[in-house]
Scaffold this motif. Structure first.
Motif, PDB file in Angstrom:
ATOM      1  N   THR A   1      -9.907  70.430  28.028  1.00  0.00           N
ATOM      2  CA  THR A   1     -10.115  69.934  29.395  1.00  0.00           C
ATOM      3  C   THR A   1     -11.035  70.852  30.185  1.00  0.00           C
ATOM      4  O   THR A   1     -11.967  70.378  30.850  1.00  0.00           O
ATOM      5  CB  THR A   1      -8.763  69.776  30.125  1.00  0.00           C
ATOM      6  OG1 THR A   1      -7.952  68.867  29.379  1.00  0.00           O
ATOM      7  CG2 THR A   1      -8.951  69.255  31.536  1.00  0.00           C
TER       8      THR A   1
ATOM      9  N   THR B   1      -1.952  59.251   5.629  1.00  0.00           N
ATOM     10  CA  THR B   1      -2.133  59.801   6.967  1.00  0.00           C
ATOM     11  C   THR B   1      -3.238  59.034   7.661  1.00  0.00           C
ATOM     12  O   THR B   1      -4.169  58.558   7.012  1.00  0.00           O
ATOM     13  CB  THR B   1      -2.499  61.303   6.924  1.00  0.00           C
ATOM     14  OG1 THR B   1      -3.675  61.464   6.142  1.00  0.00           O
ATOM     15  CG2 THR B   1      -1.379  62.137   6.338  1.00  0.00           C
TER      16      THR B   1
ATOM     17  N   VAL C   1      -9.152  55.054  18.537  1.00  0.00           N
ATOM     18  CA  VAL C   1      -8.115  55.961  19.027  1.00  0.00           C
ATOM     19  C   VAL C   1      -7.892  57.098  18.035  1.00  0.00           C
ATOM     20  O   VAL C   1      -7.782  58.271  18.412  1.00  0.00           O
ATOM     21  CB  VAL C   1      -6.805  55.192  19.318  1.00  0.00           C
ATOM     22  CG1 VAL C   1      -5.653  56.143  19.583  1.00  0.00           C
ATOM     23  CG2 VAL C   1      -7.006  54.247  20.498  1.00  0.00           C
ATOM     24  N   THR C   2      -7.831  56.767  16.744  1.00  0.00           N
ATOM     25  CA  THR C   2      -7.598  57.788  15.720  1.00  0.00           C
ATOM     26  C   THR C   2      -8.727  58.815  15.686  1.00  0.00           C
ATOM     27  O   THR C   2      -8.480  60.021  15.670  1.00  0.00           O
ATOM     28  CB  THR C   2      -7.433  57.132  14.334  1.00  0.00           C
ATOM     29  OG1 THR C   2      -6.318  56.254  14.379  1.00  0.00           O
ATOM     30  CG2 THR C   2      -7.205  58.177  13.252  1.00  0.00           C
TER      31      THR C   2
ATOM     32  N   TYR D   1      -7.582  50.772  16.701  1.00  0.00           N
ATOM     33  CA  TYR D   1      -6.864  51.818  15.980  1.00  0.00           C
ATOM     34  C   TYR D   1      -7.836  52.923  15.538  1.00  0.00           C
ATOM     35  O   TYR D   1      -7.571  54.115  15.719  1.00  0.00           O
ATOM     36  CB  TYR D   1      -6.132  51.241  14.761  1.00  0.00           C
ATOM     37  CG  TYR D   1      -5.536  52.313  13.901  1.00  0.00           C
ATOM     38  CD1 TYR D   1      -4.323  52.892  14.237  1.00  0.00           C
ATOM     39  CD2 TYR D   1      -6.212  52.781  12.779  1.00  0.00           C
ATOM     40  CE1 TYR D   1      -3.794  53.906  13.462  1.00  0.00           C
ATOM     41  CE2 TYR D   1      -5.688  53.797  12.012  1.00  0.00           C
ATOM     42  CZ  TYR D   1      -4.479  54.363  12.352  1.00  0.00           C
ATOM     43  OH  TYR D   1      -3.968  55.375  11.601  1.00  0.00           O
TER      44      TYR D   1
ATOM     45  N   GLU E   1     -10.256  65.418  19.363  1.00  0.00           N
ATOM     46  CA  GLU E   1      -9.531  66.197  20.381  1.00  0.00           C
ATOM     47  C   GLU E   1      -8.683  67.285  19.725  1.00  0.00           C
ATOM     48  O   GLU E   1      -8.626  68.415  20.210  1.00  0.00           O
ATOM     49  CB  GLU E   1      -8.655  65.265  21.221  1.00  0.00           C
ATOM     50  CG  GLU E   1      -7.988  65.929  22.401  1.00  0.00           C
ATOM     51  CD  GLU E   1      -8.902  66.185  23.586  1.00  0.00           C
ATOM     52  OE1 GLU E   1      -8.503  66.979  24.456  1.00  0.00           O
ATOM     53  OE2 GLU E   1     -10.001  65.617  23.652  1.00  0.00           O
ATOM     54  N   ALA E   2      -8.038  66.977  18.603  1.00  0.00           N
ATOM     55  CA  ALA E   2      -7.198  67.951  17.910  1.00  0.00           C
ATOM     56  C   ALA E   2      -8.030  69.096  17.331  1.00  0.00           C
ATOM     57  O   ALA E   2      -7.534  70.215  17.174  1.00  0.00           O
ATOM     58  CB  ALA E   2      -6.397  67.265  16.806  1.00  0.00           C
ATOM     59  N   ASP E   3      -9.287  68.834  17.032  1.00  0.00           N
ATOM     60  CA  ASP E   3     -10.170  69.843  16.457  1.00  0.00           C
ATOM     61  C   ASP E   3     -10.775  70.767  17.518  1.00  0.00           C
ATOM     62  O   ASP E   3     -11.227  71.867  17.195  1.00  0.00           O
ATOM     63  CB  ASP E   3     -11.288  69.140  15.677  1.00  0.00           C
ATOM     64  CG  ASP E   3     -12.060  70.090  14.789  1.00  0.00           C
ATOM     65  OD1 ASP E   3     -11.444  70.989  14.185  1.00  0.00           O
ATOM     66  OD2 ASP E   3     -13.288  69.914  14.676  1.00  0.00           O
TER      67      ASP E   3
ATOM     68  N   ALA F   1     -10.831  59.547  18.105  1.00  0.00           N
ATOM     69  CA  ALA F   1     -10.774  60.325  19.347  1.00  0.00           C
ATOM     70  C   ALA F   1      -9.698  61.410  19.258  1.00  0.00           C
ATOM     71  O   ALA F   1      -9.925  62.557  19.659  1.00  0.00           O
ATOM     72  CB  ALA F   1     -10.522  59.405  20.535  1.00  0.00           C
ATOM     73  N   LYS F   2      -8.548  61.063  18.710  1.00  0.00           N
ATOM     74  CA  LYS F   2      -7.465  62.056  18.570  1.00  0.00           C
ATOM     75  C   LYS F   2      -7.832  63.135  17.559  1.00  0.00           C
ATOM     76  O   LYS F   2      -7.505  64.302  17.760  1.00  0.00           O
ATOM     77  CB  LYS F   2      -6.159  61.361  18.184  1.00  0.00           C
ATOM     78  CG  LYS F   2      -5.559  60.599  19.342  1.00  0.00           C
ATOM     79  CD  LYS F   2      -4.230  59.985  18.988  1.00  0.00           C
ATOM     80  CE  LYS F   2      -3.665  59.259  20.201  1.00  0.00           C
ATOM     81  NZ  LYS F   2      -2.264  58.959  20.066  1.00  0.00           N
ATOM     82  N   GLN F   3      -8.508  62.759  16.476  1.00  0.00           N
ATOM     83  CA  GLN F   3      -8.943  63.759  15.503  1.00  0.00           C
ATOM     84  C   GLN F   3      -9.934  64.741  16.136  1.00  0.00           C
ATOM     85  O   GLN F   3      -9.832  65.951  15.932  1.00  0.00           O
ATOM     86  CB  GLN F   3      -9.591  63.085  14.286  1.00  0.00           C
ATOM     87  CG  GLN F   3      -8.599  62.366  13.399  1.00  0.00           C
ATOM     88  CD  GLN F   3      -9.298  61.546  12.322  1.00  0.00           C
ATOM     89  OE1 GLN F   3     -10.222  60.785  12.601  1.00  0.00           O
ATOM     90  NE2 GLN F   3      -8.842  61.692  11.093  1.00  0.00           N
TER      91      GLN F   3
END
Length: 153
Positions: free
Chosen positions: A47, A7, A25-26, A22, A32-34, A28-30
């Protein structure tokens, strides 16, 4: 023989381990998902939290400036800010020098909602900062600001 699925974020995700874009971005997404987990028990989403946080930092801020600060389309900021106004968390005022611009400010209810969410977000930030240590954190912040300065907005 079965292999455990890889993963993003796993140390052995192959050639991506040292790919700066990579990894940025990864991560930042982790993060944001948290955020929804950190915002549980509030009326905020990532937001709306960022909008209220920006208003807390800058005071009265225009919709255009919020879009630039948050790197979000002005239309989305306008819709979200309008909903925050309906919820009583922000208020709109005219810009002192430009009647076409709306200025967004926190209400007392908006400040209270932000204060309610802040401890968990602060705990997460402080945990990451402690894990890095002062020197690595300073180096990382310098590097991220350098990258941010050269990228288009």
């Amino acid at each position: 023989m079965s292999q455990e699925p890889l993963t993003p974020g796993d140390r052995h995700f192959g050639k991506f381990d040292r790919n700066l874009i990579y990894l940025l971005v990864t991560v930042a997404k982790q993060l944001e998902a948290d955020m929804p987990t950190l915002l549980e028990g509030t009326r905020l989403n990532p937001t709306t939290y960022r909008i209220l946080g920006s208003c807390a930092i800058y005071g009265a801020v225009s919709i255009s400036d919020l879009g630039r600060i948050m790197l979000i389309d002005r239309a989305q900021i306008s819709r979200t800010a309008a909903q925050l106004e309906q919820d009583g968390l922000v208020r709109f005022a005219e810009h002192p020098h430009n009647k076409r611009k709306k200025m967004v400010t926190l209400t007392d209810a908006g400040r209270a909602e932000l204060d309610h969410a802040a401890p968990r977000v602060t705990e997460r930030r402080e945990g990451l900062e402690a894990m890095l240590g002062k020197e690595r954190l300073a180096d990382l912040l310098d590097a991220l600001n350098t990258i941010s300065d050269v990228l288009p907005r």
